[in-house]
Design an enzyme around this catalytic site. Structure first.
Site, PDB file in Angstrom:
ATOM      1  CB  CYS A 122     -47.100  12.127   1.952  1.00 39.69           C
ATOM      2  SG  CYS A 122     -46.342  13.554   0.744  1.00 39.69           S
ATOM      3  CB  CYS A 219     -41.190   9.064  -3.537  1.00 44.97           C
ATOM      4  SG  CYS A 219     -41.504   9.953  -1.961  1.00 44.97           S
TER       5      CYS A 219
END
Length: 384
Positions: A122, A219
């Site tokens: 990410c 997440c």
């Protein structure tokens, strides 16, 4: 993209001391760290705009509360923090890019028998590629985040990435993928302090997120059940669990549900002959087999890593360094060399739990030298 209402216009202003006042895009996840980082950047005199990254196409399906960084609650927390600090605030939809570069990559890596680090991916693909590219195109000078790491500016204009002062919170491992150009446009205002200080500062600034728990887990996996998430994407694929001599010990529902070094949940029918516990030593997607064995079979003596990225400065792969081989892992002394574009790393002492797909990050003291993805490992032979 010039019609973005928060994009700066006109010449870059200078602060009263004569130094450059940067136009900063602060990535605000909705947590205390990114909120204080944005506040510190604004207090330093920079022209700061807050932005929350919407990374889910259906954020209502993500976990509620404060465990993740991609929920509706997180977006609202970020907006409230920006209001208190006095920043213009926007939400950018990067859900499709996030799905392609992080979620799909995560699933594909597990399907191939590797163990990826989605936070590292990410940072590489979203926060310091997609976000930074868009920020620069809109006229911003830098992206500011709440990562715990330090940037050191050298007299010649180069920048170095270093570990944070708070080693317990240090995040330089997942930032080791940043190259020199990305590092030149990054701000990490929290690297010189501790988490306790940050929470106290947030409370003093009147930020409602001062006591919000830290985000953890992955997440995009709402319930924290990684194996269930992979099963939904990859389906059930029954295979054998075997000992190092090939003896079948049990069955599994999918090799992707195991990681190198795993001890629990193996569902092996009988104990080992020596009475000692077994660990996952190898995952083979080709024949859908999981191999288990004694703990000493996990001892990694050397590794080969691909796609090296050098974190600021001049690449210097050949030499003596320390290496961090997994998130939250300890540093180990190593000798490294670049051979035909691949990083060859030999460990002074064996390390355990190292899996292909993870990152090896080289350090020179506290300085991050670079990062590469582990492709293969060489282990100590398992005794007969």
């Amino acid at each position: 993209m010039t019609d973005f209402p928060g994009a700066p216009t006109g010449p870059s202003p200078l602060d009263a001391a004569g130094g450059r006042r940067l136009r900063v895009l602060a990535a605000m996840s909705g947590g205390v760290d990114s909120a204080v980082a944005a506040a510190r950047a604004a207090e330093a005199g920079h022209e700061v705009t807050g932005v929350h990254l919407a990374l889910s196409s259906n954020p209502q399906s993500f976990r509620t509360g404060a465990r993740g960084c991609c929920t509706i609650e997180d977006s609202r927390d970020a907006r409230r923090a920006a209001d208190v600090i006095g920043l213009p605030f926007y939400v950018w939809d990067l859900a499709e890019r996030f799905r392609e570069d992080v979620i799909d990559d995560f699933v594909a890596e597990y399907a191939a028998g590797r163990t990826p680090n989605p936070c590292l991916r990410c940072n590489e693909k979203i926060k310091f590629a997609a976000l930074l590219d868009k920020a620069i195109a809109l006229g911003f000078d830098a992206v500011c985040t709440g990562h715990y790491a330090r940037i050191v500016d050298l007299p010649g204009g180069e920048r170095e990435l270093h570990r944070a002062v708070d080693i317990a919170k240090d995040q330089s491992y997942v930032l080791g993928v940043l190259d020199a150009d990305q590092l030149a446009h990054s701000l990490f205002p929290l690297g010189d302090t501790t988490k306790d200080v940050i929470r106290a500062e947030a409370e003093r600034r009147g930020l409602a997120v001062a006591k919000k728990p830290d985000s953890h887990d992955i997440c995009f996996i709402a319930d924290g059940d990684t194996q269930g998430f992979l099963a939904r994407h990859l389906g059930t694929a029954t295979g054998d669990i075997v000992d190092t001599d090939g003896t079948k010990l049990g069955e599994h529902d999918g090799a992707y549900g195991f990681t190198i070094g795993q001890r629990k949940g193996l569902r092996i029918g009988r104990p080992a002959a020596d009475g000692k516990p077994r660990y996952v030593l190898d995952i083979s997607p080709v024949n859908n087999t999981v191999t288990v064995g004694p703990a000493e079979g996990l001892d990694v003596l050397a590794l080969t890593a691909i796609r090296p990225r050098w974190c600021g400065g001049t690449p210097a792969a050949d030499g003596r360094y320390t290496a961090q081989l997994r998130a939250h892992g300890e540093e180990v002394p190593v000798t490294s060399a670049l051979v035909d574009g691949e990083l060859r790393v030999e460990l002074d002492t064996p390390a355990r739990g190292i899996a292909p797909g993870q990152a090896v990050v080289l350090y020179d003291g506290t300085r991050v030298v670079g990062s590469a993805t582990i492709a293969s490992t060489e282990r100590r032979p398992v005794p007969a």
